[in-house]
Design a protein around this motif. Sequence first.
Motif, PDB file in Angstrom:
ATOM      1  N   PHE A 141     189.114  24.434 -28.158  1.00 49.43           N
ATOM      2  CA  PHE A 141     188.487  25.268 -27.150  1.00 49.43           C
ATOM      3  C   PHE A 141     188.868  24.753 -25.775  1.00 49.43           C
ATOM      4  CE2 PHE A 141     185.717  25.363 -30.846  1.00 49.43           C
ATOM      5  CZ  PHE A 141     185.483  26.729 -31.013  1.00 49.43           C
ATOM      6  N   ALA A 142     189.033  25.675 -24.825  1.00 49.44           N
ATOM      7  CA  ALA A 142     189.343  25.304 -23.443  1.00 49.44           C
ATOM      8  C   ALA A 142     188.324  25.960 -22.516  1.00 49.44           C
ATOM      9  CB  ALA A 142     190.751  25.757 -23.079  1.00 49.44           C
ATOM     10  N   GLN A 143     187.887  25.190 -21.523  1.00 46.03           N
ATOM     11  CA  GLN A 143     186.950  25.732 -20.543  1.00 46.03           C
ATOM     12  C   GLN A 143     187.647  26.786 -19.699  1.00 46.03           C
ATOM     13  OE1 GLN A 143     184.248  23.305 -17.789  1.00 46.03           O
ATOM     14  NE2 GLN A 143     185.933  23.893 -16.444  1.00 46.03           N
ATOM     15  N   THR A 144     186.957  27.919 -19.473  1.00 49.55           N
ATOM     16  CA  THR A 144     187.469  28.950 -18.575  1.00 49.55           C
ATOM     17  C   THR A 144     186.757  28.916 -17.228  1.00 49.55           C
ATOM     18  OG1 THR A 144     185.955  30.594 -19.518  1.00 49.55           O
ATOM     19  CG2 THR A 144     188.189  30.460 -20.462  1.00 49.55           C
ATOM     20  N   GLN A 145     185.534  28.385 -17.221  1.00 50.44           N
ATOM     21  CA  GLN A 145     184.792  28.148 -15.975  1.00 50.44           C
ATOM     22  C   GLN A 145     183.655  27.191 -16.277  1.00 50.44           C
ATOM     23  OE1 GLN A 145     183.545  32.104 -14.878  1.00 50.44           O
ATOM     24  NE2 GLN A 145     181.584  31.870 -15.890  1.00 50.44           N
ATOM     25  N   GLY A 146     183.178  26.526 -15.237  1.00 49.67           N
ATOM     26  CA  GLY A 146     182.056  25.626 -15.474  1.00 49.67           C
ATOM     27  C   GLY A 146     182.017  24.450 -14.530  1.00 49.67           C
ATOM     28  N   ASP A 147     181.197  23.475 -14.903  1.00 49.02           N
ATOM     29  CA  ASP A 147     180.928  22.328 -14.053  1.00 49.02           C
ATOM     30  C   ASP A 147     182.048  21.291 -14.030  1.00 49.02           C
ATOM     31  OD1 ASP A 147     178.465  23.309 -13.205  1.00 49.02           O
ATOM     32  OD2 ASP A 147     177.400  22.405 -14.891  1.00 49.02           O
ATOM     33  N   PHE A 148     182.976  21.368 -14.953  1.00 51.21           N
ATOM     34  CA  PHE A 148     184.122  20.458 -14.968  1.00 51.21           C
ATOM     35  C   PHE A 148     185.305  21.153 -14.305  1.00 51.21           C
ATOM     36  CE2 PHE A 148     181.494  19.287 -18.569  1.00 51.21           C
ATOM     37  CZ  PHE A 148     181.438  17.910 -18.476  1.00 51.21           C
ATOM     38  N   ASP A 149     186.215  20.364 -13.764  1.00 52.57           N
ATOM     39  CA  ASP A 149     187.450  20.943 -13.256  1.00 52.57           C
ATOM     40  C   ASP A 149     188.261  21.454 -14.448  1.00 52.57           C
ATOM     41  OD1 ASP A 149     189.214  21.511 -11.024  1.00 52.57           O
ATOM     42  OD2 ASP A 149     190.521  19.967 -11.876  1.00 52.57           O
TER      43      ASP A 149
END
Length: 140
Positions: free
Chosen positions: A72-80
Amino acid sequence: MPEISATAFVPAPAAELRQIVREGTGLPTLAPHVLEVEPQSDGSTRWSVLLNGSRVGWTQREATGSDQRLVFAQTQGDFDSLAVTWTFAPDCTGTLVGLSIAFHLGIDGLAPLLDPIWAQSLRAHADLLLSALAPAKETP
């Protein structure tokens, strides 16, 4: 990019565990630090968890998947940036489940100070998720 890894043996079939992880919605009842896992209309999933007593959130999308691996890859959020990899290695009595989390906070000047703290928090998150999967098979 810092990365943490954790593994645990779970006495449940790999296919069941993979489905629990992929859907994610049952995890808040299994792991109290997971506040919310909510599927989004675009196929992504929004997560909200407590890390070191602070609410942290991100939206992730499945990047790749197979019978033995979910990424899984972040698309938005608190991490860069945030990348999460789950592995499932079945054997005759259950499954060895691995969880790796790679992250970048996006605060490069403070990385030497903050990265170890966040790595410790994410390691605790990973350990709690893995231990929460053990009773998952018993949950309706």
